[in-house]
Design a protein around this motif. Structure first.
Motif, PDB file in Angstrom:
ATOM      1  N   PRO A   1       0.806  -1.279   0.080  1.00  0.00           N
ATOM      2  CA  PRO A   1       0.043   0.058   0.043  1.00  0.00           C
ATOM      3  C   PRO A   1       0.811   1.405   0.181  1.00  0.00           C
ATOM      4  CG  PRO A   1      -0.074  -0.905   2.234  1.00  0.00           C
ATOM      5  CD  PRO A   1       0.704  -1.992   1.275  1.00  0.00           C
ATOM      6  N   ALA A   2       2.098   1.032   0.475  1.00  0.00           N
ATOM      7  CA  ALA A   2       2.926   2.336   0.470  1.00  0.00           C
ATOM      8  C   ALA A   2       3.564   2.653  -0.981  1.00  0.00           C
ATOM      9  CB  ALA A   2       4.049   2.377   1.549  1.00  0.00           C
ATOM     10  N   GLN A   3       2.805   3.075  -1.962  1.00  0.00           N
ATOM     11  CA  GLN A   3       3.213   3.302  -3.195  1.00  0.00           C
ATOM     12  C   GLN A   3       2.448   4.573  -3.835  1.00  0.00           C
ATOM     13  OE1 GLN A   3       2.217   0.846  -6.518  1.00  0.00           O
ATOM     14  NE2 GLN A   3       1.655  -0.798  -4.671  1.00  0.00           N
ATOM     15  N   ASP A   4       2.810   5.148  -4.753  1.00  0.00           N
ATOM     16  CA  ASP A   4       1.927   5.965  -5.541  1.00  0.00           C
ATOM     17  C   ASP A   4       0.642   5.535  -5.895  1.00  0.00           C
ATOM     18  OD1 ASP A   4       4.167   7.733  -5.408  1.00  0.00           O
ATOM     19  OD2 ASP A   4       4.174   8.075  -7.680  1.00  0.00           O
ATOM     20  N   LEU A   5      -0.331   6.273  -6.009  1.00  0.00           N
ATOM     21  CA  LEU A   5      -1.719   5.854  -6.235  1.00  0.00           C
ATOM     22  C   LEU A   5      -1.745   4.811  -7.620  1.00  0.00           C
ATOM     23  CD1 LEU A   5      -4.540   6.281  -5.075  1.00  0.00           C
ATOM     24  CD2 LEU A   5      -5.032   7.832  -6.687  1.00  0.00           C
ATOM     25  N   VAL A   6      -2.420   3.639  -7.351  1.00  0.00           N
ATOM     26  CA  VAL A   6      -2.584   2.632  -8.447  1.00  0.00           C
ATOM     27  C   VAL A   6      -3.932   2.297  -8.129  1.00  0.00           C
ATOM     28  CG1 VAL A   6      -1.721   0.961  -6.843  1.00  0.00           C
ATOM     29  CG2 VAL A   6      -1.685   0.642  -9.296  1.00  0.00           C
ATOM     30  N   GLN A   7      -4.523   1.992  -9.765  1.00  0.00           N
ATOM     31  CA  GLN A   7      -5.936   1.393  -9.646  1.00  0.00           C
ATOM     32  C   GLN A   7      -5.735  -0.228  -9.416  1.00  0.00           C
ATOM     33  OE1 GLN A   7      -8.017   3.043 -13.078  1.00  0.00           O
ATOM     34  NE2 GLN A   7      -9.485   1.286 -13.110  1.00  0.00           N
ATOM     35  N   ARG A   8      -6.702  -0.556  -8.841  1.00  0.00           N
ATOM     36  CA  ARG A   8      -6.783  -2.183  -8.660  1.00  0.00           C
ATOM     37  C   ARG A   8      -6.508  -2.926  -9.699  1.00  0.00           C
ATOM     38  NH1 ARG A   8      -9.398  -4.651  -4.299  1.00  0.00           N
ATOM     39  NH2 ARG A   8      -8.497  -6.507  -5.408  1.00  0.00           N
ATOM     40  N   SER A   9      -7.231  -2.828 -10.923  1.00  0.00           N
ATOM     41  CA  SER A   9      -6.990  -3.424 -12.029  1.00  0.00           C
ATOM     42  C   SER A   9      -7.662  -2.531 -13.208  1.00  0.00           C
ATOM     43  CB  SER A   9      -7.668  -4.867 -11.795  1.00  0.00           C
ATOM     44  OG  SER A   9      -9.126  -4.617 -12.014  1.00  0.00           O
ATOM     45  N   ALA A  10      -7.406  -2.845 -14.209  1.00  0.00           N
ATOM     46  CA  ALA A  10      -8.079  -2.249 -15.570  1.00  0.00           C
ATOM     47  C   ALA A  10      -9.592  -2.190 -15.512  1.00  0.00           C
ATOM     48  CB  ALA A  10      -7.820  -2.680 -16.669  1.00  0.00           C
ATOM     49  N   THR A  11     -10.368  -3.015 -14.515  1.00  0.00           N
ATOM     50  CA  THR A  11     -11.659  -3.197 -14.644  1.00  0.00           C
ATOM     51  C   THR A  11     -12.135  -2.858 -13.169  1.00  0.00           C
ATOM     52  OG1 THR A  11     -11.596  -5.348 -14.298  1.00  0.00           O
ATOM     53  CG2 THR A  11     -11.705  -4.842 -16.358  1.00  0.00           C
ATOM     54  N   ALA A  12     -11.326  -2.245 -12.285  1.00  0.00           N
ATOM     55  CA  ALA A  12     -12.040  -1.771 -11.075  1.00  0.00           C
ATOM     56  C   ALA A  12     -11.294  -0.318 -10.685  1.00  0.00           C
ATOM     57  CB  ALA A  12     -11.215  -2.900  -9.927  1.00  0.00           C
ATOM     58  N   PRO A  13     -12.239   0.436 -10.879  1.00  0.00           N
ATOM     59  CA  PRO A  13     -11.961   2.048 -10.663  1.00  0.00           C
ATOM     60  C   PRO A  13     -12.001   2.263  -9.087  1.00  0.00           C
ATOM     61  CG  PRO A  13     -14.290   1.637 -11.009  1.00  0.00           C
ATOM     62  CD  PRO A  13     -13.786   0.315 -11.111  1.00  0.00           C
ATOM     63  N   ILE A  14     -11.170   1.518  -8.289  1.00  0.00           N
ATOM     64  CA  ILE A  14     -10.939   1.771  -6.903  1.00  0.00           C
ATOM     65  C   ILE A  14      -9.416   1.507  -6.936  1.00  0.00           C
ATOM     66  CG2 ILE A  14     -13.246   1.076  -5.899  1.00  0.00           C
ATOM     67  CD1 ILE A  14     -12.071  -1.756  -5.648  1.00  0.00           C
ATOM     68  N   ASP A  15      -8.740   2.296  -5.848  1.00  0.00           N
ATOM     69  CA  ASP A  15      -7.318   2.528  -5.756  1.00  0.00           C
ATOM     70  C   ASP A  15      -6.893   2.461  -4.352  1.00  0.00           C
ATOM     71  OD1 ASP A  15      -7.238   4.125  -8.620  1.00  0.00           O
ATOM     72  OD2 ASP A  15      -9.045   4.802  -7.437  1.00  0.00           O
ATOM     73  N   TYR A  16      -5.452   2.149  -4.456  1.00  0.00           N
ATOM     74  CA  TYR A  16      -4.862   2.076  -2.979  1.00  0.00           C
ATOM     75  C   TYR A  16      -3.380   2.763  -3.261  1.00  0.00           C
ATOM     76  CZ  TYR A  16      -2.390  -1.890  -4.994  1.00  0.00           C
ATOM     77  OH  TYR A  16      -1.597  -2.908  -5.727  1.00  0.00           O
ATOM     78  N   GLY A  17      -2.732   3.162  -2.387  1.00  0.00           N
ATOM     79  CA  GLY A  17      -1.653   4.168  -2.416  1.00  0.00           C
ATOM     80  C   GLY A  17      -1.622   5.623  -2.122  1.00  0.00           C
ATOM     81  N   VAL A  18      -1.059   6.383  -2.432  1.00  0.00           N
ATOM     82  CA  VAL A  18      -1.092   7.791  -2.158  1.00  0.00           C
ATOM     83  C   VAL A  18      -0.699   8.418  -3.415  1.00  0.00           C
ATOM     84  CG1 VAL A  18      -0.254   9.927  -0.889  1.00  0.00           C
ATOM     85  CG2 VAL A  18      -0.559   7.570   0.217  1.00  0.00           C
ATOM     86  N   PRO A  19      -1.234   9.556  -4.089  1.00  0.00           N
ATOM     87  CA  PRO A  19      -0.999  10.034  -5.159  1.00  0.00           C
ATOM     88  C   PRO A  19       0.137  11.040  -4.772  1.00  0.00           C
ATOM     89  CG  PRO A  19      -2.891  11.130  -4.203  1.00  0.00           C
ATOM     90  CD  PRO A  19      -2.729   9.936  -3.781  1.00  0.00           C
ATOM     91  N   TYR A  20       1.118  10.967  -5.977  1.00  0.00           N
ATOM     92  CA  TYR A  20       2.366  11.764  -5.717  1.00  0.00           C
ATOM     93  C   TYR A  20       3.081  11.602  -4.571  1.00  0.00           C
ATOM     94  CZ  TYR A  20      -1.396  14.392  -7.427  1.00  0.00           C
ATOM     95  OH  TYR A  20      -2.703  14.984  -8.137  1.00  0.00           O
ATOM     96  N   LEU A  21       3.021  10.075  -4.022  1.00  0.00           N
ATOM     97  CA  LEU A  21       3.923   9.731  -2.802  1.00  0.00           C
ATOM     98  C   LEU A  21       5.326  10.137  -3.157  1.00  0.00           C
ATOM     99  CD1 LEU A  21       3.888   8.349   0.005  1.00  0.00           C
ATOM    100  CD2 LEU A  21       3.984   6.309  -1.280  1.00  0.00           C
TER     101      LEU A  21
END
Length: 399
Positions: free
Chosen positions: A130-150
């Motif tokens: 989870p400690a990474q730049d914001l990433v989408q779970r998958s191409a078909t899942a518009p939910i995310d984890y991580g932090v933008p611009y981390l």
């Protein structure tokens, strides 16, 4: 999704959508035919028992190291926080800090995430990394984890904190877009970071939120001085903030069932117009990610809600209108004109209301940017604005 018998006069600025048949909704990233990414699995770390009882908000219940970007340390934490009505609760999240000692206390970047769902397994910190730049779970899942611009924040010397919010990961019912609960969850993980000597975290604080987290960020702006006055809140950036208190006519989107479940728990709001099909979707909101709620809705004929909202529900929605109280910190609102998840109209109506309340607030709109693409479109402007706040530059008064 089947046709709703009657449009809901729900105080919410989620976009109006066509529901003339299964899969007819046009909501960025949501497609009834997509294969869903599997939900995360709640691990034993997320069980709290009564460890939070008798503690102080911001106390760390437990922590464990997790993978971190180069030059940084990261931890998954469970800490003590409070709900809007002052109940002590266990909450989870992550803390990321540059390695090494610092000559001066480090500022804190408080990230408040967008909608993932209402189920415990929807917590972003449950991700394998989870400690990474914001990433989408998958191409078909518009939910995310991580932090933008981390990576950018770590290079600037920030300690980055990211709450899951109450009821995601840890036990409890997630209070979706209950502004003061989310604001307290974010402020309390910032407090927790200061109790980790390895972080070197000080009292300078910047808050950044997107969508659900944009709403939380605006409440953080309004609540911080009274709830966590030890911080020096330098600024707040709210990206495409959800607006559950702005009256709009619309057909339901999956986020609404998260809201109903959260408000039933947080305010005892009855939502007496729910039908049997609607109750199924509220139940799903506590079991699967928001994409799963959407797909469940396409399997039901509806209607999902009939009649009008009761006074308790209306009062709960009104309590979560942003901009009615002054913020001690300056606010920058970011909005894409092509957003069909959160209506741009909500941001436009927020600005005069917040200025009337005494807040220093401005809006930057990005032509054609969507709910998701606005994060990249606004990156340089957001980082520049935050750099100016940390440097102590005055905010130019809005024209």
């Amino acid at each position: 999704m089947g046709i709703i018998g009657k449009q809901l006069a729900l105080a919410c600025a989620f976009a109006a959508l066509s529901t003339s048949g299964v899969g007819a909704q046009e909501l960025e990233g949501f497609n009834a035919n997509d294969k869903l990414a599997p939900d995360f699995v709640v691990t034993p770390f997320y069980e709290a028992g009564l460890a939070h009882v008798g503690r102080q908000a911001g106390d760390i219940i437990k922590r464990e190291p997790i993978a971190a970007p180069a030059g940084a340390n990261a931890w998954r934490v469970m800490y003590v926080s409070r709900t809007w009505d002052d109940r002590l609760v266990p909450v989870t999240g992550i803390i990321v800090a540059p390695k090494g000692k610092t000559g001066a206390p480090r500022p804190i970047l408080n990230w408040e995430h967008g909608t993932t769902g209402g189920a415990r397994a929807s917590a972003p910190s449950l991700a394998p990394n989870p400690a990474q730049d914001l990433v989408q779970r998958s191409a078909t899942a518009p939910i995310d984890y991580g932090v933008p611009y981390l990576g950018d924040f770590l290079k600037r010397g920030f300690v980055v904190v990211a709450s899951d919010y109450y009821g995601l990961g840890g036990p409890g019912v997630h209070q979706y877009v209950v502004g003061s609960s989310a604001a307290r969850n974010g402020l309390d993980i910032a407090r927790a970071a200061r109790k980790l000597p390895e972080t070197g975290a000080g009292v300078d604080l910047v808050t950044l939120g997107w969508s659900q987290g944009g709403h939380a960020a605006l409440f953080t702006a309004e609540d911080q001085a009274a709830y966590a006055g030890e911080f020096r809140h330098l600024g707040v950036v709210a990206i495409a903030p959800a607006a559950p208190g702005d009256t709009a006519e619309f057909e339901p989107v999956p986020h609404i069932y998260l809201l109903i479940r959260g408000y039933q728990s947080a305010y005892n709001a009855p939502f007496t117009g729910l039908t049997a099909d609607g109750e199924q979707l509220v139940d799903a909101a506590g079991k699967v990610a928001v994409t799963g709620v959407f797909q469940k809705s396409t399997e039901l004929a509806g209607p999902f809600f009939v009649g009008e909202f009761d006074p308790v529900t209306r009062a709960a929605l009104d309590a979560n209108v942003t901009g009615k109280r002054p913020s001690a910190a300056p606010i920058l609102v970011i909005q894409g004109s092509g957003d069909n998840v959160v209506s741009p109209e909500g941001a436009r109506t927020l600005i005069p209301r917040a200025r009337q309340s005494g807040s220093t607030i401005d809006l930057t709109s990005y032509e054609g940017a969507t709910h998701r693409t606005v994060l990249a479109a606004a990156k340089a402007d957001i980082l520049r604005w935050i750099d100016d706040r940390v440097a102590g530059k005055p905010v130019v008064a809005p024209r």
